[in-house]
Each structure stands twice: as C-alpha cells, then as structure tokens.
Design a protein around this motif. Structure first.
Motif, mmCIF file in Angstrom:
data_model
loop_
_atom_site.group_PDB
_atom_site.id
_atom_site.type_symbol
_atom_site.label_atom_id
_atom_site.label_comp_id
_atom_site.label_asym_id
_atom_site.label_seq_id
_atom_site.Cartn_x
_atom_site.Cartn_y
_atom_site.Cartn_z
ATOM 1 N N ILE A 40 21.356 46.801 51.647
ATOM 2 C CA ILE A 40 21.674 46.253 53.053
ATOM 3 C C ILE A 40 20.361 45.859 53.681
ATOM 4 N N SER A 41 19.564 46.860 53.761
ATOM 5 C CA SER A 41 18.116 46.490 54.243
ATOM 6 C C SER A 41 17.122 47.219 53.485
ATOM 7 N N THR A 42 15.775 47.259 53.808
ATOM 8 C CA THR A 42 14.786 47.986 53.096
ATOM 9 C C THR A 42 15.106 49.374 52.734
ATOM 10 N N ASN A 43 15.792 49.982 53.788
ATOM 11 C CA ASN A 43 16.091 51.641 53.654
ATOM 12 C C ASN A 43 17.642 51.875 53.584
ATOM 13 N N VAL A 44 18.455 50.868 53.632
ATOM 14 C CA VAL A 44 19.869 51.076 53.266
ATOM 15 C C VAL A 44 20.619 50.607 52.305
ATOM 16 N N VAL A 45 21.503 51.084 51.542
ATOM 17 C CA VAL A 45 22.067 50.563 50.449
ATOM 18 C C VAL A 45 23.421 50.696 50.476
ATOM 19 N N GLU A 46 24.379 50.190 49.573
ATOM 20 C CA GLU A 46 25.633 50.373 49.230
ATOM 21 C C GLU A 46 25.818 50.902 47.768
ATOM 22 N N LEU A 47 26.320 52.355 47.730
ATOM 23 C CA LEU A 47 26.758 52.591 46.427
ATOM 24 C C LEU A 47 27.913 52.601 45.747
ATOM 25 N N GLN A 48 28.171 52.358 44.633
ATOM 26 C CA GLN A 48 29.423 52.471 43.931
ATOM 27 C C GLN A 48 29.451 53.256 42.936
ATOM 28 N N GLU A 49 30.766 54.047 42.854
ATOM 29 C CA GLU A 49 30.904 55.263 41.812
ATOM 30 C C GLU A 49 31.210 54.579 40.621
ATOM 31 N N THR A 50 30.727 55.151 39.466
ATOM 32 C CA THR A 50 30.946 54.458 38.338
ATOM 33 C C THR A 50 31.108 55.733 37.322
ATOM 34 N N ASN A 51 31.358 55.281 35.924
ATOM 35 C CA ASN A 51 31.495 56.313 34.912
ATOM 36 C C ASN A 51 30.000 56.799 34.643
ATOM 37 N N VAL A 52 30.608 57.999 33.796
ATOM 38 C CA VAL A 52 29.330 58.639 33.553
ATOM 39 C C VAL A 52 28.470 57.608 32.406
ATOM 40 N N PRO A 53 27.177 57.466 32.685
ATOM 41 C CA PRO A 53 26.571 56.165 31.664
ATOM 42 C C PRO A 53 26.427 56.773 30.509
ATOM 43 N N GLU A 54 26.597 55.910 29.459
ATOM 44 C CA GLU A 54 26.638 56.479 28.137
ATOM 45 C C GLU A 54 25.310 56.868 27.529
ATOM 46 N N CYS A 55 24.317 56.416 28.338
ATOM 47 C CA CYS A 55 22.949 56.736 27.846
ATOM 48 C C CYS A 55 22.713 57.969 28.305
ATOM 49 N N PHE A 56 23.233 58.703 29.012
ATOM 50 C CA PHE A 56 23.047 60.141 29.671
ATOM 51 C C PHE A 56 23.816 61.222 28.891
ATOM 52 N N TYR A 57 23.070 61.767 27.867
ATOM 53 C CA TYR A 57 23.593 63.224 27.314
ATOM 54 C C TYR A 57 22.776 64.088 27.064
ATOM 55 N N CYS A 58 22.939 65.182 26.864
ATOM 56 C CA CYS A 58 21.924 66.306 26.653
ATOM 57 C C CYS A 58 22.091 67.119 25.286
ATOM 58 N N ASP A 59 20.834 67.631 24.847
ATOM 59 C CA ASP A 59 21.023 68.694 23.913
ATOM 60 C C ASP A 59 20.366 69.830 24.618
ATOM 61 N N GLN A 60 20.621 71.081 23.988
ATOM 62 C CA GLN A 60 20.036 72.416 24.707
ATOM 63 C C GLN A 60 18.897 72.974 24.019
ATOM 64 N N ALA A 61 18.293 73.843 24.653
ATOM 65 C CA ALA A 61 17.239 74.676 24.117
ATOM 66 C C ALA A 61 17.441 75.989 24.927
ATOM 67 N N PRO A 62 16.824 76.975 24.251
ATOM 68 C CA PRO A 62 17.017 78.314 24.741
ATOM 69 C C PRO A 62 16.002 78.612 25.928
ATOM 70 N N TYR A 63 16.441 79.391 26.998
ATOM 71 C CA TYR A 63 15.339 80.000 27.676
ATOM 72 C C TYR A 63 14.608 80.961 27.293
ATOM 73 N N LEU A 64 13.359 80.855 27.310
ATOM 74 C CA LEU A 64 12.334 81.831 26.651
ATOM 75 C C LEU A 64 11.505 82.604 27.783
ATOM 76 N N GLY A 65 11.852 82.541 28.654
ATOM 77 C CA GLY A 65 11.131 83.246 29.953
ATOM 78 C C GLY A 65 11.379 84.722 30.073
ATOM 79 N N PRO A 66 11.034 85.391 31.299
ATOM 80 C CA PRO A 66 11.360 86.816 31.398
ATOM 81 C C PRO A 66 12.897 87.056 31.682
ATOM 82 N N LEU A 67 13.173 87.927 31.524
ATOM 83 C CA LEU A 67 14.662 88.321 31.493
ATOM 84 C C LEU A 67 15.070 88.504 33.130
ATOM 85 N N LEU A 68 15.943 88.037 33.803
ATOM 86 C CA LEU A 68 16.224 87.847 35.059
ATOM 87 C C LEU A 68 17.008 89.252 35.414
ATOM 88 N N VAL A 69 16.546 90.000 36.081
ATOM 89 C CA VAL A 69 17.088 91.523 36.721
ATOM 90 C C VAL A 69 16.869 91.716 37.972
#
Length: 256
Positions: free
Chosen positions: A227-256
């Motif tokens: 719309i302008s230099t700092n205003v846009v129009e956003l459109q909702e879409t599906n989850v992009p196919e390029c976005f997926y994750c694997d997982q790794a363990p947390y190795l830091g201090p135990l949270l207590v």
C-alpha cells in the motif's frame, strides 16, 4: 542466619544458571496472579533474555556448522523444546543458511525472541486499520471475533492491512524482540548466509484454549499488496510446503 549461612545463600543466588533465572521469571511474568504487573515483568524478562548466550542453553554447536545443513534429508529448521506447560512455551529454532520461516501470527499471545547464534532478518507487522483509529481493546475484540468465526468452521481466509513495525537484522548481541497480542503480532524470520538460532518464549503456547473460542492456531500469510512504504496487505495462505522441522534434544540445565 550466621555469616556462613548468609555467604552460602548469596553464592546460591549468584550461581543460578541464567536460563533457570529466565525460566522462573517467565513463569512469574505470565502468571495470571501478576497480570496487573505484566508490563514491568515483561521488561524484566526481556533484560534477562538480552544476556542469554548459546552456551547458557547447552546449544549443540554442530547445528552451527554449515556442513550439518548440507546432509541429505536434513529439514530446513530444527526445533528444540526447552520447556512447555499450559502457561509458556520455551524453545530454540535453528534455521539453515538462507532459510526464511514463513510469515505467521500469534493469536492472543506475547512473545520474546533472542538470537543466540548467527544473524536473522526479522520483519514484523502490526494490524493496521486504514480508515479508522482503534485502541488495543478494539484489536483484542476483533481478534477474538475472528478466532470464534474460525472455530465455528467459517473459514474464509483472512485478508488484512498491516503496518511494518520492524525490519532489521538481529545478531547474538542484539536485544530481545518482543511481540504482544496487538503489536508486531505477525512476523517472518530469515537466516542470512550462516545457520542461525534463536531462543523463543511464547505465552500462552499455541493450541491452548482462548476462552469461549477454542484453541490458538498458527496461521500463515504472504504480502499481497504494497500500500505504501510501510503499510501492506496480507493474505492468509496454507502452511508453505518448504516449512517443516526436525527435532533435537535440549542439552542445557534442568529447569526447576
């Protein structure tokens, strides 16, 4: 308390690992009992996160090696769960070089993001009515109405105006970024030419219930119109196919 006990007590306080102190402050900040002090507590939490380093979280430095991300079948994003309950989600996201986490929202949520390795470009947006001025309560009411509509199965994809509230490069020495239910609630995060990792606190977590509405769902968007230099129009879409994750363990201090 004699001098020995006092010295021991002081040492215990000083020796609390930074991530444990941050975890305790997060639980305090978002506890309903202290919601009247959310602003000051949020600032305290931000200042604590500003000082966090990768080593404080037991970060696996192999994820900081570009060679790791060239392996076959490696997801473009690695998710590390640090802690989660019904109040907060604490996690680490690691992005491969050049990968952009798609533009998404955080319904009725506060969030804090601290880069711990590498550098990312963060572009954030705040919903922006072009023809009327509304306050934060109006924003919250509108968001609740929208969530209720979707919970009832009336899912016409959202289209909204938004103002750019942040467009900057953040490094491990940069300050923590904050989003609220109404400010900078939409953002995208892009790693630069090296792997990048950031520590994230969200409250409440995704999928927790919004009273009388239903579970919080993450929705994805793209910029459909400048719309302008700092205003846009956003459109909702599906989850992009390029976005997926694997997982790794947390190795830091135990949270207590």
């Amino acid at each position: 308390m004699d001098n020995k006990d006092e010295t021991k007590s002081t040492m215990e306080i000083v020796n609390i690992p930074p991530i444990i102190a941050t975890y305790r402050q997060a639980l305090h900040t978002f506890d309903e009992k202290f919601k009247s002090d959310i602003s000051s507590n949020l600032n305290k939490l931000k200042l604590m996160m500003d000082k966090l380093k990768a080593d404080d979280l037991g970060f696996d430095q192999s994820l900081n090696d570009p060679k790791t991300w060239k392996k076959s079948n490696k997801a473009p994003c690695t998710y590390i769960e640090v802690f989660q309950n019904s109040l907060v989600n604490m996690s680490i996201f690691v992005l491969k070089p050049g990968f952009k986490m798609p533009l998404h929202d955080h319904p009725h949520m506060h969030g804090l993001l601290k880069v711990i390795t590498g550098a990312v470009r963060i572009r954030s947006f705040t919903e922006y009515p072009l023809k009327e001025i509304v306050n934060s309560m109006d924003f919250a009411s509108r968001a609740k109405h929208e969530a209720a509509r979707i919970a009832q199965g009336i899912h016409k994809r959202r289209r909204l105006f938004a103002k750019v509230s942040q467009d900057s490069i953040c490094h491990a020495y940069s300050e923590t970024c904050i989003l609220t239910p109404t400010i900078s609630n939409y953002h995208e995060i892009e790693a630069l030419n090296m792997p990048a990792a950031f520590f994230d606190i969200l409250s409440p977590p995704y999928d927790t219930l919004i009273e009388e509405v239903g579970p919080r769902r993450c929705r994805y968007y793209y910029v459909t119109n400048e719309i302008s230099t700092n205003v846009v129009e956003l459109q909702e879409t599906n989850v992009p196919e390029c976005f997926y994750c694997d997982q790794a363990p947390y190795l830091g201090p135990l949270l207590v």
